[in-house]
Design a protein around this motif. Structure first.
Motif, mmCIF file in Angstrom:
data_model
loop_
_atom_site.group_PDB
_atom_site.id
_atom_site.type_symbol
_atom_site.label_atom_id
_atom_site.label_comp_id
_atom_site.label_asym_id
_atom_site.label_seq_id
_atom_site.Cartn_x
_atom_site.Cartn_y
_atom_site.Cartn_z
ATOM 1 N N GLU A 3 -5.097 -2.135 20.483
ATOM 2 C CA GLU A 3 -4.256 -1.824 19.339
ATOM 3 C C GLU A 3 -5.051 -1.089 18.284
ATOM 4 N N THR A 4 -4.370 -0.278 17.524
ATOM 5 C CA THR A 4 -5.016 0.395 16.402
ATOM 6 C C THR A 4 -5.157 -0.615 15.271
ATOM 7 N N PRO A 5 -6.089 -0.369 14.333
ATOM 8 C CA PRO A 5 -6.220 -1.286 13.186
ATOM 9 C C PRO A 5 -4.901 -1.441 12.420
ATOM 10 N N GLN A 6 -4.124 -0.365 12.275
ATOM 11 C CA GLN A 6 -2.845 -0.445 11.566
ATOM 12 C C GLN A 6 -1.862 -1.333 12.320
ATOM 13 N N ALA A 7 -1.830 -1.205 13.651
ATOM 14 C CA ALA A 7 -0.925 -2.035 14.455
ATOM 15 C C ALA A 7 -1.292 -3.507 14.321
ATOM 16 N N THR A 8 -2.592 -3.804 14.324
ATOM 17 C CA THR A 8 -3.049 -5.179 14.160
ATOM 18 C C THR A 8 -2.631 -5.708 12.799
ATOM 19 N N LYS A 9 -2.791 -4.882 11.763
ATOM 20 C CA LYS A 9 -2.388 -5.280 10.416
ATOM 21 C C LYS A 9 -0.889 -5.522 10.369
ATOM 22 N N ASP A 10 -0.113 -4.629 10.966
ATOM 23 C CA ASP A 10 1.338 -4.797 10.990
ATOM 24 C C ASP A 10 1.732 -6.089 11.692
ATOM 25 N N CYS A 11 1.091 -6.392 12.829
ATOM 26 C CA CYS A 11 1.381 -7.621 13.556
ATOM 27 C C CYS A 11 1.022 -8.844 12.708
ATOM 28 N N THR A 12 -0.120 -8.799 12.067
ATOM 29 C CA THR A 12 -0.559 -9.912 11.225
ATOM 30 C C THR A 12 0.443 -10.149 10.106
ATOM 31 N N GLU A 13 0.871 -9.082 9.457
ATOM 32 C CA GLU A 13 1.833 -9.201 8.365
ATOM 33 C C GLU A 13 3.193 -9.668 8.872
ATOM 34 N N ALA A 14 3.635 -9.125 9.991
ATOM 35 C CA ALA A 14 4.935 -9.514 10.537
ATOM 36 C C ALA A 14 4.931 -10.977 10.946
ATOM 37 N N ARG A 15 3.879 -11.422 11.596
ATOM 38 C CA ARG A 15 3.804 -12.818 12.031
ATOM 39 C C ARG A 15 3.709 -13.765 10.842
ATOM 40 N N ALA A 16 3.037 -13.337 9.789
ATOM 41 C CA ALA A 16 2.937 -14.168 8.589
ATOM 42 C C ALA A 16 4.305 -14.345 7.928
ATOM 43 N N ALA A 17 5.190 -13.370 8.103
ATOM 44 C CA ALA A 17 6.510 -13.405 7.465
ATOM 45 C C ALA A 17 7.607 -13.918 8.393
ATOM 46 N N LEU A 26 13.470 -13.670 3.006
ATOM 47 C CA LEU A 26 12.759 -12.473 2.558
ATOM 48 C C LEU A 26 13.700 -11.571 1.778
ATOM 49 N N CYS A 27 13.131 -10.799 0.857
ATOM 50 C CA CYS A 27 13.943 -9.798 0.171
ATOM 51 C C CYS A 27 14.357 -8.746 1.213
ATOM 52 N N ALA A 28 15.344 -7.961 0.881
ATOM 53 C CA ALA A 28 15.903 -6.985 1.828
ATOM 54 C C ALA A 28 14.837 -6.013 2.341
ATOM 55 N N GLU A 29 13.954 -5.558 1.454
ATOM 56 C CA GLU A 29 12.928 -4.593 1.852
ATOM 57 C C GLU A 29 11.933 -5.206 2.843
ATOM 58 N N ASP A 30 11.467 -6.434 2.549
ATOM 59 C CA ASP A 30 10.526 -7.089 3.460
ATOM 60 C C ASP A 30 11.176 -7.422 4.793
ATOM 61 N N ALA A 31 12.434 -7.857 4.754
ATOM 62 C CA ALA A 31 13.152 -8.158 5.992
ATOM 63 C C ALA A 31 13.309 -6.899 6.840
ATOM 64 N N ALA A 32 13.578 -5.774 6.191
ATOM 65 C CA ALA A 32 13.715 -4.510 6.917
ATOM 66 C C ALA A 32 12.393 -4.117 7.567
ATOM 67 N N ASP A 33 11.283 -4.356 6.873
ATOM 68 C CA ASP A 33 9.965 -4.053 7.436
ATOM 69 C C ASP A 33 9.694 -4.910 8.672
ATOM 70 N N VAL A 34 9.989 -6.193 8.571
ATOM 71 C CA VAL A 34 9.781 -7.093 9.720
ATOM 72 C C VAL A 34 10.690 -6.678 10.866
ATOM 73 N N ARG A 35 11.949 -6.411 10.566
ATOM 74 C CA ARG A 35 12.911 -6.006 11.601
ATOM 75 C C ARG A 35 12.448 -4.737 12.317
ATOM 76 N N ALA A 36 11.952 -3.776 11.551
ATOM 77 C CA ALA A 36 11.458 -2.528 12.148
ATOM 78 C C ALA A 36 10.255 -2.801 13.046
#
Length: 86
Positions: A3-17, A26-36
């Motif tokens: 995985e790229t460092p960005q992908a790892t960061k995205d996974c870490t953030e998504a799993r935390a949320a 989650l607020c609508a914006e954060d939920a949309a980020d996780v959903r994406a």
């Protein structure tokens, strides 16, 4: 494939949320980020699916009621404890 460092960061953030996402906290914006992210990441999507299944199982278990005799004893015990601390 690594995985790229960005992908790892995205996974870490998504799993935390994920828990907040599962409970619609989650607020609508954060939920949309996780959903994406879940739409693009098979591993996180699988973890989300497990979370959905566990949440559904727990919600189903919480619908069961204790027998009336047990409920009465518990309420009596709570009232006695409250009275002794008042």
């Amino acid at each position: 494939m690594s995985e790229t460092p960005q992908a790892t960061k995205d996974c870490t953030e998504a799993r935390a949320a994920l828990e907040e996402y599962l409970h619609h906290e989650l607020c609508a914006e954060d939920a949309a980020d996780v959903r994406a992210h879940l739409a693009e990441c098979e591993e996180c999507s699988a973890e989300h699916h497990v979370g959905e299944m566990l949440t559904a199982a727990l919600q189903g278990a919480c619908k069961d009621r204790a027998p009336e005799e047990l409920r009465a004893k518990l309420l009596e015990s709570l009232r006695a404890a409250k009275a002794s601390h008042a």
